[in-house]
Design a protein around this motif. Structure first.
Motif, PDB file in Angstrom:
ATOM      1  N   CYS A  98       0.687   5.065   1.922  1.00 21.94           N
ATOM      2  CA  CYS A  98      -0.179   5.049   2.906  1.00 21.94           C
ATOM      3  C   CYS A  98       0.366   4.866   4.343  1.00 21.94           C
ATOM      4  O   CYS A  98      -0.626   4.533   5.453  1.00 21.94           O
ATOM      5  N   THR A 112      -4.010   8.202   2.229  1.00 19.12           N
ATOM      6  CA  THR A 112      -5.006   7.162   2.221  1.00 19.12           C
ATOM      7  C   THR A 112      -5.026   6.468   1.104  1.00 19.12           C
ATOM      8  O   THR A 112      -4.859   6.711  -0.109  1.00 19.12           O
ATOM      9  N   ALA A 113      -5.499   5.125   1.503  1.00 18.86           N
ATOM     10  CA  ALA A 113      -5.680   3.983   0.185  1.00 18.86           C
ATOM     11  C   ALA A 113      -6.755   4.816  -0.801  1.00 18.86           C
ATOM     12  O   ALA A 113      -6.747   4.580  -2.179  1.00 18.86           O
ATOM     13  N   PRO A 123       0.800  -1.171  -0.013  1.00 19.20           N
ATOM     14  CA  PRO A 123       0.033   0.058  -0.034  1.00 19.20           C
ATOM     15  C   PRO A 123       0.589   1.247   0.111  1.00 19.20           C
ATOM     16  O   PRO A 123       1.028   2.161   0.973  1.00 19.20           O
TER      17      PRO A 123
END
Length: 132
Positions: free
Chosen positions: A95, A101-102, A92
């Motif tokens: 993040c 944020t995702a 990710p």
């Protein structure tokens, strides 16, 4: 349609054809987070902030907003398409330490959802599927 495994949540080892894809900074100072894991375990090189290095691939995420990350994600996707002999495990990126944020980062990978040799985090796939 995404029809393959998700990137494992914790990656401690790789098969010979697998590449750990992580968020970095342009200076390649891999001091923490997934970048540190990439350097300690998968051949990332101190001072190299972009591209393939050992069994890892760096995507810069610390140089500005999401719009500054997109060209590097596009470059990565093109690289992965040109190297079907590898399986790319995308963490990710952005993040963690970078603070995104995702929901902000996942759409950058929308073109990767149909590329068989790119594995994405489950959170990214859920967001991509909900938005596209």
């Amino acid at each position: 349609m995404y029809n393959r495994p998700f990137t494992p949540e914790f990656i401690t080892e790789l098969k010979p054809n697998e590449v750990f894809v992580f968020g970095s900074n342009l200076a390649g100072m891999h001091g923490g987070g997934a970048a540190r894991v990439a350097m300690d375990r998968f051949g990332a090189k101190w001072g190299q902030g972009v591209g393939l290095q050992g069994q890892s691939y760096a995507i810069p995420t610390m140089q500005g907003g999401v719009e500054t990350i997109k060209p590097y994600v596009d470059e990565f996707i093109a690289f992965a398409q040109g190297h079907p002999e590898y399986t790319f495990l995308v963490t990710p990126i952005g993040c963690g330490i970078a603070g995104f944020t995702a929901e902000e980062i996942a759409p950058l990978f929308s073109q990767a959802k149909d590329i068989e040799n790119i594995l994405l985090p489950e959170s990214f796939v859920r967001i991509i599927n909900d938005n596209f």
